[in-house]
Design a protein around this motif. Structure first.
Motif, PDB file in Angstrom:
ATOM      1  N   THR B  87      44.544  48.799  31.141  1.00 15.38           N
ATOM      2  CA  THR B  87      44.153  47.620  30.359  1.00 15.38           C
ATOM      3  C   THR B  87      43.571  46.524  31.236  1.00 15.38           C
ATOM      4  O   THR B  87      42.992  45.571  30.724  1.00 15.38           O
ATOM      5  N   LEU B  88      43.729  46.674  32.558  1.00 15.05           N
ATOM      6  CA  LEU B  88      43.289  45.590  33.448  1.00 15.05           C
ATOM      7  C   LEU B  88      41.839  45.716  33.889  1.00 15.05           C
ATOM      8  O   LEU B  88      41.282  44.788  34.453  1.00 15.05           O
ATOM      9  N   ARG B  91      39.546  43.059  32.822  1.00 14.32           N
ATOM     10  CA  ARG B  91      39.950  41.685  33.107  1.00 14.32           C
ATOM     11  C   ARG B  91      39.371  41.175  34.417  1.00 14.32           C
ATOM     12  O   ARG B  91      38.898  41.945  35.249  1.00 14.32           O
ATOM     13  N   HIS B  93      39.501  39.279  38.215  1.00 14.89           N
ATOM     14  CA  HIS B  93      40.315  39.594  39.386  1.00 14.89           C
ATOM     15  C   HIS B  93      41.628  38.842  39.407  1.00 14.89           C
ATOM     16  O   HIS B  93      42.635  39.353  39.857  1.00 14.89           O
ATOM     17  N   MET B  94      41.617  37.616  38.909  1.00 13.82           N
ATOM     18  CA  MET B  94      42.852  36.848  38.962  1.00 13.82           C
ATOM     19  C   MET B  94      43.916  37.466  38.072  1.00 13.82           C
ATOM     20  O   MET B  94      45.075  37.570  38.464  1.00 13.82           O
ATOM     21  N   ASP B  95      43.516  37.902  36.873  1.00  7.84           N
ATOM     22  CA  ASP B  95      44.466  38.562  35.982  1.00  7.84           C
ATOM     23  C   ASP B  95      45.028  39.814  36.627  1.00  7.84           C
ATOM     24  O   ASP B  95      46.217  40.108  36.525  1.00  7.84           O
ATOM     25  N   VAL B  97      45.291  40.464  39.887  1.00  9.01           N
ATOM     26  CA  VAL B  97      46.204  40.078  40.962  1.00  9.01           C
ATOM     27  C   VAL B  97      47.572  39.723  40.380  1.00  9.01           C
ATOM     28  O   VAL B  97      48.610  40.203  40.827  1.00  9.01           O
ATOM     29  N   ALA B  99      48.907  40.359  37.277  1.00 12.46           N
ATOM     30  CA  ALA B  99      49.616  41.415  36.549  1.00 12.46           C
ATOM     31  C   ALA B  99      50.209  42.435  37.512  1.00 12.46           C
ATOM     32  O   ALA B  99      51.348  42.881  37.337  1.00 12.46           O
TER      33      ALA B  99
END
Lengths: 319, 307
Positions: B87-88, B91, B93-95, B97, B99
């Motif tokens: 799911t990532l 998204r 990069h910050m999300d 990192v 998650a």
């Protein structure tokens, strides 16, 4: 719109009223240690407000802000180690050192983009971390105790922060001042430019805005605010160690900003409060609280992007 | 200074280098193809070490332990990808990192519950427990030589896989233009899961190889993960060749720095200053190297993606 804006103001006022009355409230309900918990919350809030300036408003994903907290804290500890306890010397030097580090690291990091920026800020922070680890004279891994908190003595003025209640309200005052400072900043021409770089940097450059200089300035201010949080943390805990600038701290700080809502004025304060209260509550339930906390953080990132502040702040953006 | 000591440190540097390569190879493939920053890669390294330690103790054979633990980490990697990481991809990069940071907390705690807070130590395999003599009168531990050898074999195998096979062709194509590969009718999801599993297996292998030396312990993945990130950023994201060269360079510089920097500084600085600066500078060396590379070559030394 008007209603939502009121909701936000009421929510934030409630939080600050809570901060203000905790030292009275906590002993009254027989849970005096809440005073310490909330002092920590306010210190982390200051750091989160600082990080939010670059992360939330500027869109610069810094994964190394624990370094500035650490530099601020270590400066106090090292002064105290050499028996220089005068806050009028300690504090400005600590702020200067965090600011200079942010200037140097920021100037180099801001030449990169995207994921490289995340990694280079992380690398610089790890350099500072290892500096702490290898500082044998200052306790290396074991850290350094601070026997005396900063003293503010000058021309008959004698302000002591040894008393935890005095310290609590000093932190409270500083938090309010920092929030107002950042509010003035983001609503100024400078703040508009910073927020502009987040959405479209090249357009801003075309308009003649020196975006690099603006971003670097924001980065330095943010580093100095985190340094201030480090000064308070060192004084509060009477202890510093490399652990306070290890990379998971940078990650936690990012979480606080996200949790409260990036790029909102009060988001970081809400986020730091939620993050620390949540970890306090979960860790009192079970030793294995990370088993719940970890997935909770993942869900938060995946499904609640605006964060707490985003929910109540939306009114302001619309209006 | 003894020449044998220098060579010995050089070999230690190589040994760290190949371990870093095993971690960085998976990381750089996942990063290059799926554009995913996976902090939990270090957790797979840790769990690989625990798998191998458990199996070694159960079967009383290190080699058998590794042979069984390898497919276990492969499956673990594919399951993690399927449940959490898939799911990532879409998204930022910050999300990713954040998650995967949450995932580290979870996996560390899970390991603590399953294997307990203390680490798991396993003895060196009997066959490799000793030293071998090299020319110039150098004596070097057999097991460390074995790690270097395995690392080189894996590097060659991986090079063959990436440059000569159909899967490798897809991997390279995916790293340079993901959308186009999908448009040409390749099942991109399956490719992603396969690549992630492969990367997890390599990270697990690194953990398994280090387990007899350092023992399997909680948090062992975090420090080396950051080093592996440094390696792939220096090498250029998505490039196996870059990862190998950067890993060896980083391993050698780090080890040589720790061994010789204070001697070097002694020639330049007063004794007490050199003694204080030596350890600090040597642990910062590779971060410094990364900063220099990024400043002068922001895309790394061998970038896989053009433009």
């Amino acid at each position: 719109m008007r209603l939502k804006k009121n909701v936000q103001e009421i929510g934030v006022s409630c939080l600050f009223i809570l901060f203000a009355i905790i030292p009275i409230l906590a002993p009254a309900i027989g849970e005096a240690f809440y005073v310490d918990v909330f002092a920590r919350i306010m210190i982390w809030s200051i750091a989160a407000v600082g990080l939010n300036l670059v992360l939330g408003y500027g869109g610069m994903i810094s994964f190394g802000h624990a370094a500035y907290i650490g530099l601020g804290g270590y400066t106090i500890a090292i002064f105290s180690f050499h028996e220089i306890n005068n806050g009028f010397i300690q504090w400005p030097v600590a702020l200067l050192i965090s600011g200079l580090a942010a200037l140097l690291f920021g100037a180099l990091s801001l030449r990169t983009r995207g994921v490289y920026f995340i990694m280079i800020t992380l690398a610089f922070a790890q350099m500072v971390y290892f500096l702490g680890v290898s500082a044998d004279k200052y306790g290396s891994n074991d850290g350094l105790n601070i026997w005396n908190r900063s003293e503010f003595k000058i021309y008959g003025l004698d302000f002591s922060i040894d008393d935890n209640l005095t310290f609590y309200y000093l932190t409270f005052t500083i938090l309010i001042l920092i929030v107002f400072l950042v509010r003035r900043l983001v609503n100024s021409r400078f703040g508009m430019a910073i927020q502009g770089t987040r959405s479209n940097e090249s357009r801003l450059e075309m308009l003649g805005v020196p975006t690099y200089v603006y971003k670097l300035t924001a980065f330095v201010i943010s580093g100095v605010i985190c340094g201030l949080a480090g000064i308070l943390q060192a004084n509060f805990e009477r202890f510093v160690s490399p652990d306070m600038m290890d990379w998971p701290r940078s990650g936690e700080l990012m979480f606080m900003v996200i949790m409260g809502g990036m790029g909102t004025l009060m988001g970081p304060v809400l986020g730091a409060t939620a993050f620390l209260v949540l970890s306090e509550v979960l860790s009192s339930l079970t030793v294995h609280w990370h088993l719940i906390f970890g997935p909770l953080l993942i869900i938060l990132v995946l499904y609640a992007r605006g964060g707490l502040g985003g929910i109540i702040d939306r009114g302001q953006k619309d209006g | 200074m003894e020449i044998s000591f220098v060579v010995e440190q050089l070999l230690n540097g190589f040994q760290l280098g190949v371990l870093l390569f095993l971690l960085a190879a998976g990381l750089t493939l996942v990063f290059g193809i799926m554009d995913l920053v996976n902090l939990a890669h270090g957790s797979i390294y840790m769990i690989g070490a625990f798998f191998a330690a458990t199996m070694t103790l159960a079967l009383d054979s290190f080699i058998l332990g590794i042979i069984i633990a390898l497919p276990m980490t492969l499956v673990l990697g594919m399951v993690l990808e399927f449940i959490a990481l898939r799911t990532l991809y879409s998204r930022g990069h910050m999300d990713q990192v954040l998650a995967t940071f949450g995932l580290i907390l979870f996996l560390n705690e899970l390991v603590r519950i399953i294997w307990g807070p203390a680490g798991l130590a396993i003895p060196l395999p009997l066959l490799l427990d000793g030293s071998i003599s090299l020319p110039l009168g150098i004596v070097y531990p057999t097991y460390r030589m074995f790690i270097i050898l395995i690392g080189i074999i894996v590097a060659i195998g991986l090079y063959y896989l990436v440059s000569k096979t159909r899967l490798g062709m897809l991997i390279r194509a995916g790293a340079s233009n993901r959308t186009m590969v999908g448009a040409l009718g390749i099942n991109i999801r399956l490719l992603f899961t396969a690549v992630f599993g492969l990367g997890a297996m390599l990270a697990g292998l690194a953990g398994m190889l280090i387990a007899p030396i350092n023992q399997a312990q909680i948090g062992m993945g975090e420090d080396i993960l950051i080093l592996a990130f440094v390696v792939i950023v220096i090498g250029g994201i998505g490039s196996i060749r870059g990862a190998f060269i950067a890993a060896i360079v980083a391993g050698v510089i780090d080890t040589m720095g720790r061994a010789f920097l204070d001697v070097l500084l002694l020639a330049l600085l007063p004794a007490n200053a050199a003694e204080a600066a030596g350890p600090a500078l040597s642990s910062m060396l590779i971060y410094f190297l990364m900063a220099v590379v990024l400043i002068f070559r922001p895309q790394g030394l061998f970038p896989a993606r053009n433009g």
